[in-house]
Design an enzyme around this catalytic site. Sequence first.
Site, PDB file in Angstrom:
ATOM      1  N   ASP A   1      11.254  11.591  -1.996  1.00  0.00           N
ATOM      2  CA  ASP A   1      11.438  10.297  -3.776  1.00  0.00           C
ATOM      3  C   ASP A   1      11.415  11.663  -4.601  1.00  0.00           C
ATOM      4  O   ASP A   1      10.718  12.416  -4.670  1.00  0.00           O
ATOM      5  CB  ASP A   1      10.392   9.646  -3.291  1.00  0.00           C
ATOM      6  CG  ASP A   1       9.895   8.861  -4.429  1.00  0.00           C
ATOM      7  OD1 ASP A   1      10.627   7.827  -4.624  1.00  0.00           O
ATOM      8  OD2 ASP A   1       9.060   8.527  -4.726  1.00  0.00           O
TER       9      ASP A   1
ATOM     10  N   ASP B   1       5.786   9.025  -1.788  1.00  0.00           N
ATOM     11  CA  ASP B   1       3.611   8.235  -2.237  1.00  0.00           C
ATOM     12  C   ASP B   1       4.036   6.558  -2.092  1.00  0.00           C
ATOM     13  O   ASP B   1       3.023   6.648  -1.496  1.00  0.00           O
ATOM     14  CB  ASP B   1       3.765   9.040  -2.916  1.00  0.00           C
ATOM     15  CG  ASP B   1       4.218   9.006  -4.707  1.00  0.00           C
ATOM     16  OD1 ASP B   1       5.403   8.511  -4.036  1.00  0.00           O
ATOM     17  OD2 ASP B   1       3.787   8.876  -5.029  1.00  0.00           O
TER      18      ASP B   1
END
Length: 652
Positions: free
Chosen positions: A353, A543
Amino acid sequence: MEDLKTTHTNHHNHSHNQEHHHEHGHAHEHHHGGKMTVVLFFVGLVMFLVGLFFHQNNGVIANVLFTGTILFSGFHIIIEGLGDTVRDSIEAKRFRPNLHLLMTLATLGAVAIGNFEEGALLILIFAAAHFLEEYVDGKSKREITNLLNMNPTEARLILADDTVKVISVDDVKVGARLQVLNGDQVPTDGVILSGRTAIDESSINGESMPKEKNVGDEVFGSTINGSGTFTMEVTKDSSETVFAKILQLVNQSQGNLSKTATFIKRMEPIYVTIALLLFPLVVLSGPYLLGWSWDLSWYRGMVFLISVSPCALAASAVPTTLSTISNLAKKGVLVKGGAFLSTLAGVKAFAFDKTGTLTNGKPVVTDYSFEDNQELIDIVVSMEKQTNHPLATAIIAKFPTSNVLDLTVENEVGKGLSAVYQGHNYRIGKPSSFMQVPEALKAEERQLAQEGKTVVFVAKDEVVVGLLALMDVPNKDAKQAIQYFQQVGIHTTMITGDAQLTGEAVAKQLGIDEVVANVMPEDKAKIAKEQQEAYGTVGMVGDGINDAPALVTSDVGIAMGDGTDVAIDVADVVLMKNDLSKLVYAHQLAKKMDRVIWQNLIFAMFVVLVLVVLNFLGKSSIALGVILHEGSTIVVILNGLRLLLTPKKFLA
């Protein structure tokens, strides 16, 4: 969240549940703990040494003492060998012997042919080697679970009249005010209301340097306060703190062995069964094929049982796996089980990400250009200080020494911020809202936009006189991590919801192989599947809540410790600090763990082969077989223990 957890469990642990059940069913097999067992072992050892003294002069007394050694030092081996085999066989509804049974039969066989001394030696060394294995396993677990000793128990609650009362951490409620004195443990997670200090957060993130904390900063339960005193407001229940989650992960990791370790545990009863079936063939082959006497054949059969005992094989993986998990825990990398380390070692592609993982998650001013430099900076900063504009924090941080001017600021939708200063109208807004732009600034804006940066113009009386460019820049560890993964042949992909241009700009700085931009949260899991089809074993690093489905779908999910609770819950590996160098270290150590386990397996099988060959050549004895075989067990245990140490060539 429960759905995600369920999916995660099914995806990663379906086959593992059977193994885990099997491990629990056999947990007693190798448990030699308890002070009495150790005391009896040493009683048996003393009897063995006294027996050696009488061996030449009085064989009867010596044999009685050697028998005492077998009973005292080996009673738990005999009980586990016979008792566990019966119990496990009834449970499984088929014959399920263990290596303790093999050693018990070899010892009884040695006694049956009058070799009391060798039978006693076999039990002594076997018991000693397994005490060592249990100590090593215990040491690895203690390395992890010494975290439990750091769990806070008391808190200083500030009452309504500002007096302080010491209460149990379990009784602390969210929203309560607590006082933390210098040198105290922070009782739970919260935010500082007053005071400043430095806090040792090594129990949370593995970072040895204390971190400066001021009003508004987060603090975490179990961390150690430095020389300052502060008050804090509780933001999480004690069962939901970061540290409580670490303890949950620790408990998970201890029951979840590597794939090789669980395979070895599953194969043990099969291996022992084959050895027992071969035993009568070995004994019968002596008189009928090799011309041995029946006594010699029986003796060679005993040596065969000892030689093929899978002690070293059984000890090849578990101490190594636990040592690796322990080492990583001390470095701020929490692994939910050895199976995920094996997967991590075999990863062929990583998907990252972007925001908060590869980048800091906050924009910073990367470029600026102003005609009337300092005065214009003062005006811009003064305007931004009076707004909640999303880029304001970055602009203020870029120019901390600016003079603050007394301005009245208006925020107009579609136009941006505007203010009047010394008779002139100043405006800060997006490029498309301005008509009068000098060609030089137009060209500069195009170039910065090509680099994926967000540009804002600053105008004086609607004529653009300057610009600022902002970007969420890569974090300091990301570039080195990406370089490492490329060096070891792992494909890297960046997944981002940003525009293609912005994504490619960050990817170029980092050297990432592939960019997938304009991604909606629900698409991330689909991308993880596509990566699996293209490359094989895939790791996903993220996250946020929107990363959770991809973390579950991937072969190994890695969550950043500053991320959301959901991401941490469903991930297999948690980096307690947003530091990708920790992932590099985990990958290196996982690869080393696999190498060490294979070294152990090959060495253990080699020793078995040598002992069997020597036995058939008539060059081996029970004593030599015991010493070499149990010696090889000790060697593989110590080899696995090396994983507790940080290799010098690795990143720490």
